[in-house]
Design an enzyme around this catalytic site. Structure first.
Site, PDB file in Angstrom:
ATOM      1  CE1 TYR A 145      -4.416   1.342   0.442  1.00  0.00           C
ATOM      2  CE2 TYR A 145      -3.415   2.739   1.951  1.00  0.00           C
ATOM      3  CZ  TYR A 145      -4.563   2.212   1.016  1.00  0.00           C
ATOM      4  OH  TYR A 145      -5.720   3.072   1.150  1.00  0.00           O
ATOM      5  CB  SER A 168       1.044  -5.459   2.714  1.00  0.00           C
ATOM      6  OG  SER A 168       0.120  -4.920   3.493  1.00  0.00           O
ATOM      7  CD  GLN A 169      -2.257  -1.910  -2.691  1.00  0.00           C
ATOM      8  OE1 GLN A 169      -3.124  -0.998  -2.479  1.00  0.00           O
ATOM      9  NE2 GLN A 169      -1.093  -1.570  -3.238  1.00  0.00           N
ATOM     10  CG  ASP A 201      -0.179  -8.003  10.358  1.00  0.00           C
ATOM     11  OD1 ASP A 201      -0.255  -6.822  10.473  1.00  0.00           O
ATOM     12  OD2 ASP A 201       0.091  -8.493   9.268  1.00  0.00           O
ATOM     13  CG  HIS A 249       1.905  -5.495   8.092  1.00  0.00           C
ATOM     14  ND1 HIS A 249       1.067  -6.444   7.793  1.00  0.00           N
ATOM     15  CD2 HIS A 249       1.943  -4.855   6.846  1.00  0.00           C
ATOM     16  CE1 HIS A 249       0.490  -6.170   6.435  1.00  0.00           C
ATOM     17  NE2 HIS A 249       1.251  -5.297   6.061  1.00  0.00           N
TER      18      HIS A 249
END
Length: 327
Positions: A92, A183-184, A269, A304
């Site tokens: 992101y 992630s994204q 996370d 994360h």
């Protein structure tokens, strides 16, 4: 950070109902059919990178709406025959950066396409059809009242087109293409795996965009907090928002995937809560004819960052085994 989500033994069996729209498959079939009316028009321009072992090409292709999407294609300098390939999607707010930032896959002998993210990187703009709408800061609520105008409709389409681009390159074996991301990027990889039926593998690390109903209520960390911030101010849209997001839930796309998959998750996370990752993993391949070849590696004391470099070692070995190439 501390453990805040379900215990691991419950995560391993966590299989929530996913509120899929009845026209989910029709929506995506129509979207991709419309966008394939635009030629890919892929261009690969060699660029100096200062590296002795990798050749870099500046990539431009037509994504959603025929918009130009940028990327890097990294190839091992010493190569022979068609190569297996990894298409990587980014986290992101990230752009493709400079070539030497991401070289792991090319160093391991793969063709590696790094796709820039429209509107988030510095080089790929997003001509936004919802630009006149009200949205929370960020990308999750751009076009939130209409799935046809939502940001991730455009980005997921770009991701599918990136696979088509790398498959068309003469240095690549089109039958051995994997998608990956963190992630994204992990959520986008899951969407691509659900939308492209014949991928060779998918490697989603700590994936974002999964199981929106839980994600948007269990954490107050960005980016998911963008949704609650929007609904807090626009209470009248509390029913519309989840209906729109349901088209972009990577857990629903994961149900439609069939490629071998290697997930990772950090059990501390707070950005992509573990239960949302396990929702995608446990549903992965559910609509296939047989059990999916899938694994997940939990990192109990990690946030994360997930497994980080340790998990890269796992990924190298796992993908080499699936694609029959030396790591």
């Amino acid at each position: 950070m501390a453990l805040f989500d379900l215990p691991l033994e419950q995560l391993e069996t966590y299989l929530p109902e996913l509120p899929e729209p009845v026209d989910f498959d029709e929506f995506w079939a129509k979207t991709l059919a419309e966008q394939r009316a635009h030629e890919l028009a892929a261009r690969f321009e060699p660029v100096p990178n200062g590296l002795a072992t990798i050749d870099t090409y500046d990539v431009t292709f037509h994504g959603y709406g025929g918009h130009p999407i940028r990327g890097w294609l990294q190839l091992p300098a010493a190569r022979s025959g068609p190569l297996p390939a990894v298409v990587e999607y980014l986290g992101y707010g990230s752009g493709r950066g400079v070539p030497h930032e991401k070289r792991l896959w090319a160093d391991a002998g793969y063709a590696h396409l790094v796709m820039d993210t429209r509107g988030q990187g510095a080089e790929t703009p997003d001509p936004d059809p919802a630009s006149g709408d009200v949205a929370a800061p960020g990308f999750l609520t751009r076009g939130i009242l209409d799935p046809y105008r939502h940001f991730y409709r455009r980005l997921y389409t770009d991701a599918v087109r990136a696979v088509e681009v790398v498959r068309g390159h003469p240095a690549v074996d089109p039958g051995r293409v994997a998608v990956a991301g963190t992630s994204q990027g992990g959520g986008i990889a899951l969407a691509a795996a659900g939308l492209v039926p014949d991928l060779a593998a998918v490697l989603p690390d700590v994936p974002f965009l999964c199981h929106f109903p839980r994600a948007t209520t269990i954490t107050d960390k960005p980016p998911y907090v963008e949704v609650s911030q929007y609904v807090k101010l626009h209470r009248e849209h509390a029913g519309t928002v989840p209906r729109t997001l349901a088209y972009f839930d990577a857990a629903s796309h994961a149900r439609r995937a069939s490629a071998p998959a290697l997930f990772s998750v950090g059990l501390m996370d707070h950005i992509c809560p573990p239960s949302t990752v396990y929702a995608a993993f446990n549903h992965y391949g559910a609509l296939g004819a047989a059990g999916a070849d899938k694994q997940i590696h939990p990192y109990p004391f990690n946030d994360h960052e997930g497994g980080g470099p340790t998990h890269e070692v796992v990924k190298l070995g796992w993908l080499a085994e699936r694609l029959k190439t030396a790591a």
